[in-house]
Design a protein around this motif. Structure first.
Motif, PDB file in Angstrom:
ATOM      1  N   LEU A   1       1.428 -57.348  39.346  1.00  0.00           N
ATOM      2  CA  LEU A   1       0.774 -57.170  40.646  1.00  0.00           C
ATOM      3  C   LEU A   1      -0.540 -56.418  40.475  1.00  0.00           C
ATOM      4  CD1 LEU A   1       3.779 -56.012  42.878  1.00  0.00           C
ATOM      5  CD2 LEU A   1       2.658 -58.225  42.915  1.00  0.00           C
ATOM      6  N   ALA A   2      -1.464 -56.738  41.354  1.00  0.00           N
ATOM      7  CA  ALA A   2      -2.713 -55.969  41.418  1.00  0.00           C
ATOM      8  C   ALA A   2      -2.437 -54.732  42.267  1.00  0.00           C
ATOM      9  CB  ALA A   2      -3.816 -56.814  42.030  1.00  0.00           C
ATOM     10  N   ALA A   3      -3.287 -53.746  42.162  1.00  0.00           N
ATOM     11  CA  ALA A   3      -3.123 -52.528  42.958  1.00  0.00           C
ATOM     12  C   ALA A   3      -3.222 -52.860  44.441  1.00  0.00           C
ATOM     13  CB  ALA A   3      -4.197 -51.515  42.568  1.00  0.00           C
ATOM     14  N   GLY A   4      -2.508 -52.116  45.267  1.00  0.00           N
ATOM     15  CA  GLY A   4      -2.544 -52.324  46.715  1.00  0.00           C
ATOM     16  C   GLY A   4      -1.148 -52.675  47.242  1.00  0.00           C
ATOM     17  N   SER A   5      -1.094 -52.924  48.527  1.00  0.00           N
ATOM     18  CA  SER A   5       0.210 -53.254  49.138  1.00  0.00           C
ATOM     19  C   SER A   5       0.376 -54.768  49.166  1.00  0.00           C
ATOM     20  CB  SER A   5       0.305 -52.660  50.544  1.00  0.00           C
ATOM     21  OG  SER A   5      -0.628 -53.271  51.402  1.00  0.00           O
ATOM     22  N   HIS A   6       1.593 -55.183  48.959  1.00  0.00           N
ATOM     23  CA  HIS A   6       1.912 -56.613  48.904  1.00  0.00           C
ATOM     24  C   HIS A   6       3.244 -56.867  49.613  1.00  0.00           C
ATOM     25  CE1 HIS A   6      -1.193 -57.345  45.874  1.00  0.00           C
ATOM     26  NE2 HIS A   6      -0.790 -56.210  45.290  1.00  0.00           N
ATOM     27  N   GLN A   7       3.383 -58.079  50.051  1.00  0.00           N
ATOM     28  CA  GLN A   7       4.671 -58.502  50.609  1.00  0.00           C
ATOM     29  C   GLN A   7       5.340 -59.388  49.559  1.00  0.00           C
ATOM     30  OE1 GLN A   7       4.531 -60.328  54.435  1.00  0.00           O
ATOM     31  NE2 GLN A   7       6.721 -60.689  54.491  1.00  0.00           N
ATOM     32  N   ILE A   8       6.528 -58.967  49.095  1.00  0.00           N
ATOM     33  CA  ILE A   8       7.233 -59.675  48.029  1.00  0.00           C
ATOM     34  C   ILE A   8       8.538 -60.259  48.584  1.00  0.00           C
ATOM     35  CG2 ILE A   8       8.335 -59.437  45.768  1.00  0.00           C
ATOM     36  CD1 ILE A   8       6.469 -57.004  45.337  1.00  0.00           C
TER      37      ILE A   8
END
Length: 92
Positions: free
Chosen positions: A23-30
């Motif tokens: 993942l790249a830095a930051g918030s993500h929805q997985i």
């Protein structure tokens, strides 16, 4: 399948038992989904078994109804003693 922000992402094994993703830095929805092998075949076999069970219950119920109808159709013959009892009863 693993979706990160709605897009399918490549996975890899971590420690032989876990699933990892980059993942790249930051918030993500997985979102992770898993369908075990044999689930659909097992579900189909279970459905067929339930249908066969219900069909056998239906056939058995119909056979029982037929036995009851045949039993009611057969009238036992009256003996002379039974007919005399009802004709000579003091309540008649």
């Amino acid at each position: 399948d693993v979706l990160v922000d709605g897009e399918k992402t490549q996975t890899y094994r971590v420690g032989g038992a876990l699933t990892g993703i980059d993942l790249a830095a930051g918030s993500h929805q997985i979102a992770m989904t898993f369908t075990p092998p044999g689930l659909w075949l097992g579900s189909l076999i279970s459905l067929i078994c339930v249908l066969l069970f219900l069909a056998s219950c239906y056939v058995e119920a119909m056979a029982e109804r037929r036995r009851i109808k045949e039993k009611w159709k057969e009238k036992p013959e009256e003996t002379e003693d039974e007919s005399d009892i009802f004709q000579e009863s003091e309540y008649v």
